[in-house]
Write a protein that holds these residues in place. Structure first.
Motif, PDB file in Angstrom:
ATOM      1  N   HIS A   9      13.672 -26.014  -3.030  1.00 20.34           N
ATOM      2  CA  HIS A   9      12.927 -24.908  -3.650  1.00 20.34           C
ATOM      3  C   HIS A   9      13.513 -23.561  -3.217  1.00 20.34           C
ATOM      4  O   HIS A   9      13.579 -22.625  -4.017  1.00 20.34           O
ATOM      5  N   LEU A  10      13.945 -23.468  -1.974  1.00 21.10           N
ATOM      6  CA  LEU A  10      14.584 -22.239  -1.502  1.00 21.10           C
ATOM      7  C   LEU A  10      15.868 -21.973  -2.276  1.00 21.10           C
ATOM      8  O   LEU A  10      16.145 -20.837  -2.670  1.00 21.10           O
ATOM      9  N   HIS A  11      16.641 -23.023  -2.539  1.00 19.11           N
ATOM     10  CA  HIS A  11      17.875 -22.883  -3.328  1.00 19.11           C
ATOM     11  C   HIS A  11      17.549 -22.414  -4.741  1.00 19.11           C
ATOM     12  O   HIS A  11      18.246 -21.549  -5.287  1.00 19.11           O
ATOM     13  N   HIS A  12      16.494 -22.958  -5.338  1.00 18.66           N
ATOM     14  CA  HIS A  12      16.090 -22.509  -6.674  1.00 18.66           C
ATOM     15  C   HIS A  12      15.680 -21.037  -6.660  1.00 18.66           C
ATOM     16  O   HIS A  12      15.979 -20.298  -7.595  1.00 18.66           O
ATOM     17  N   LEU A  13      15.012 -20.619  -5.603  1.00 21.51           N
ATOM     18  CA  LEU A  13      14.607 -19.220  -5.480  1.00 21.51           C
ATOM     19  C   LEU A  13      15.838 -18.318  -5.404  1.00 21.51           C
ATOM     20  O   LEU A  13      15.923 -17.312  -6.121  1.00 21.51           O
ATOM     21  N   VAL A  14      16.794 -18.680  -4.563  1.00 23.12           N
ATOM     22  CA  VAL A  14      18.025 -17.876  -4.438  1.00 23.12           C
ATOM     23  C   VAL A  14      18.763 -17.836  -5.777  1.00 23.12           C
ATOM     24  O   VAL A  14      19.205 -16.778  -6.226  1.00 23.12           O
ATOM     25  N   GLY A  15      18.882 -18.984  -6.436  1.00 18.09           N
ATOM     26  CA  GLY A  15      19.578 -19.039  -7.721  1.00 18.09           C
ATOM     27  C   GLY A  15      18.898 -18.207  -8.793  1.00 18.09           C
ATOM     28  O   GLY A  15      19.559 -17.480  -9.553  1.00 18.09           O
ATOM     29  N   SER A  16      17.588 -18.289  -8.860  1.00 20.34           N
ATOM     30  CA  SER A  16      16.846 -17.517  -9.868  1.00 20.34           C
ATOM     31  C   SER A  16      16.983 -16.018  -9.617  1.00 20.34           C
ATOM     32  O   SER A  16      17.199 -15.233 -10.552  1.00 20.34           O
ATOM     33  N   LEU A  17      16.864 -15.616  -8.362  1.00 21.73           N
ATOM     34  CA  LEU A  17      17.027 -14.192  -8.037  1.00 21.73           C
ATOM     35  C   LEU A  17      18.457 -13.725  -8.292  1.00 21.73           C
ATOM     36  O   LEU A  17      18.675 -12.584  -8.728  1.00 21.73           O
ATOM     37  N   ALA A  18      19.436 -14.591  -8.043  1.00 21.39           N
ATOM     38  CA  ALA A  18      20.826 -14.234  -8.346  1.00 21.39           C
ATOM     39  C   ALA A  18      21.022 -14.033  -9.849  1.00 21.39           C
ATOM     40  O   ALA A  18      21.752 -13.129 -10.274  1.00 21.39           O
ATOM     41  N   VAL A  58      29.224 -15.926  -0.727  1.00 21.03           N
ATOM     42  CA  VAL A  58      29.311 -16.732   0.499  1.00 21.03           C
ATOM     43  C   VAL A  58      28.288 -17.866   0.440  1.00 21.03           C
ATOM     44  O   VAL A  58      28.606 -19.026   0.747  1.00 21.03           O
ATOM     45  N   TYR A  59      27.059 -17.549   0.013  1.00 22.55           N
ATOM     46  CA  TYR A  59      26.024 -18.584  -0.083  1.00 22.55           C
ATOM     47  C   TYR A  59      26.485 -19.706  -1.006  1.00 22.55           C
ATOM     48  O   TYR A  59      26.383 -20.885  -0.651  1.00 22.55           O
ATOM     49  N   TYR A  60      26.978 -19.353  -2.191  1.00 20.27           N
ATOM     50  CA  TYR A  60      27.381 -20.391  -3.146  1.00 20.27           C
ATOM     51  C   TYR A  60      28.652 -21.111  -2.718  1.00 20.27           C
ATOM     52  O   TYR A  60      28.814 -22.297  -3.011  1.00 20.27           O
ATOM     53  N   ALA A  61      29.543 -20.444  -2.013  1.00 19.17           N
ATOM     54  CA  ALA A  61      30.735 -21.134  -1.496  1.00 19.17           C
ATOM     55  C   ALA A  61      30.318 -22.209  -0.485  1.00 19.17           C
ATOM     56  O   ALA A  61      30.791 -23.351  -0.548  1.00 19.17           O
ATOM     57  N   VAL A  62      29.411 -21.862   0.416  1.00 18.30           N
ATOM     58  CA  VAL A  62      28.925 -22.832   1.399  1.00 18.30           C
ATOM     59  C   VAL A  62      28.163 -23.952   0.693  1.00 18.30           C
ATOM     60  O   VAL A  62      28.348 -25.136   1.005  1.00 18.30           O
ATOM     61  N   TYR A  63      27.331 -23.602  -0.282  1.00 13.80           N
ATOM     62  CA  TYR A  63      26.562 -24.612  -1.019  1.00 13.80           C
ATOM     63  C   TYR A  63      27.487 -25.597  -1.732  1.00 13.80           C
ATOM     64  O   TYR A  63      27.287 -26.809  -1.668  1.00 13.80           O
ATOM     65  N   VAL A  64      28.505 -25.065  -2.399  1.00 11.89           N
ATOM     66  CA  VAL A  64      29.439 -25.928  -3.139  1.00 11.89           C
ATOM     67  C   VAL A  64      30.202 -26.839  -2.182  1.00 11.89           C
ATOM     68  O   VAL A  64      30.352 -28.038  -2.432  1.00 11.89           O
ATOM     69  N   LEU A  65      30.699 -26.296  -1.079  1.00 13.42           N
ATOM     70  CA  LEU A  65      31.468 -27.111  -0.137  1.00 13.42           C
ATOM     71  C   LEU A  65      30.611 -28.202   0.511  1.00 13.42           C
ATOM     72  O   LEU A  65      31.058 -29.341   0.644  1.00 13.42           O
ATOM     73  N   THR A  66      29.379 -27.871   0.888  1.00 11.61           N
ATOM     74  CA  THR A  66      28.535 -28.897   1.496  1.00 11.61           C
ATOM     75  C   THR A  66      28.092 -29.926   0.459  1.00 11.61           C
ATOM     76  O   THR A  66      28.015 -31.118   0.763  1.00 11.61           O
ATOM     77  N   SER A  67      27.816 -29.486  -0.770  1.00 17.29           N
ATOM     78  CA  SER A  67      27.429 -30.429  -1.837  1.00 17.29           C
ATOM     79  C   SER A  67      28.581 -31.351  -2.194  1.00 17.29           C
ATOM     80  O   SER A  67      28.380 -32.549  -2.399  1.00 17.29           O
ATOM     81  N   ALA A  68      29.777 -30.794  -2.264  1.00 20.11           N
ATOM     82  CA  ALA A  68      30.949 -31.621  -2.580  1.00 20.11           C
ATOM     83  C   ALA A  68      31.189 -32.637  -1.475  1.00 20.11           C
ATOM     84  O   ALA A  68      31.548 -33.787  -1.747  1.00 20.11           O
ATOM     85  N   GLY A  69      30.970 -32.242  -0.228  1.00 20.74           N
ATOM     86  CA  GLY A  69      31.144 -33.163   0.889  1.00 20.74           C
ATOM     87  C   GLY A  69      30.184 -34.336   0.824  1.00 20.74           C
ATOM     88  O   GLY A  69      30.530 -35.449   1.212  1.00 20.74           O
ATOM     89  N   ARG A  70      28.985 -34.102   0.291  1.00 21.99           N
ATOM     90  CA  ARG A  70      28.014 -35.194   0.166  1.00 21.99           C
ATOM     91  C   ARG A  70      28.355 -36.144  -0.972  1.00 21.99           C
ATOM     92  O   ARG A  70      27.851 -37.259  -1.014  1.00 21.99           O
TER      93      ARG A  70
END
Length: 195
Positions: free
Chosen positions: A94-103, A141-153
């Motif tokens: 939900h926090l990720h959705h909040l950040v994405g919506s505000l972005a 930076v937030y989305y770079a970290v999100y993409v790298l951690t998501s890709a790792g999973r």
């Protein structure tokens, strides 16, 4: 978005497909899974609409206010679920959705005509990048970290006793969900780069 038309086409197609897939998931699973799928569908389809190349469609000036209202509503919804679900496993989602919506609200405001950012990609020869560089950088930076951690999973782990464990792409539909989220994260990063 600002930038070459090809990137706009690619973003539009990727986000549209991801949004359509999430919309198809909105009819299956638990109530919480359906709710998350609806939120992701709004994000994906809204991102696809914002990424439509100018050669295909020139949005009216009020479209950016409509995008800001749509994603502002999505942010309020994410904040509501974030508040209700504190301490639960879905809290970070939900926090990720909040950040994405505000972005997305931020990008819609930065791309609006007269916002100093010029508007939609290719609209006007003198369109320049808009937005607040520091905020754009933090979101990148937030989305770079999100993409790298998501890709790792998504990468299957190797079992110590034998061959590889089954990866996320076993053929079952729910396993596409992380790939869909990764796609939208990459698209958001690309959209932020064009500001």
């Amino acid at each position: 978005m600002h930038g070459p038309a090809l990137s706009g086409w690619l973003l539009m197609v990727l986000c549209g497909v991801a949004g359509a897939y999430c919309l198809s998931r909105a009819h299956h699973g638990t109530a919480e899974e359906r709710s998350a799928a609806r939120a992701e569908a709004v994000m994906g389809l809204g991102m696809a609409a914002m990424a439509v190349p100018a050669v295909l469609f020139t949005p009216p000036p009020w479209a950016w206010a409509l995008y800001a209202l749509l994603f502002g509503g999505a942010a309020v919804r994410a904040l509501w679920f974030l508040r209700r679900g504190a301490g639960r496993p879905q809290h970070l989602h939900h926090l990720h959705h909040l950040v994405g919506s505000l972005a997305m609200v931020y990008m819609a405001a930065a791309m609006a005509p007269g916002a100093g950012g010029g508007g939609h990609a290719g609209h006007g020869a003198a369109a320049t990048a808009g937005g607040v560089p520091l905020l754009t950088g933090v979101l990148l930076v937030y989305y770079a970290v999100y993409v790298l951690t998501s890709a790792g999973r998504l990468i299957p782990a190797t079992a110590t006793a034998g061959g590889p464990k089954p990866g996320v792409f076993r053929g079952a539909q729910p396993e596409l969900t992380p790939a869909c989220r990764l796609t939208m994260g990459i698209a958001m990063f690309a959209m932020l780069l064009t500001l």
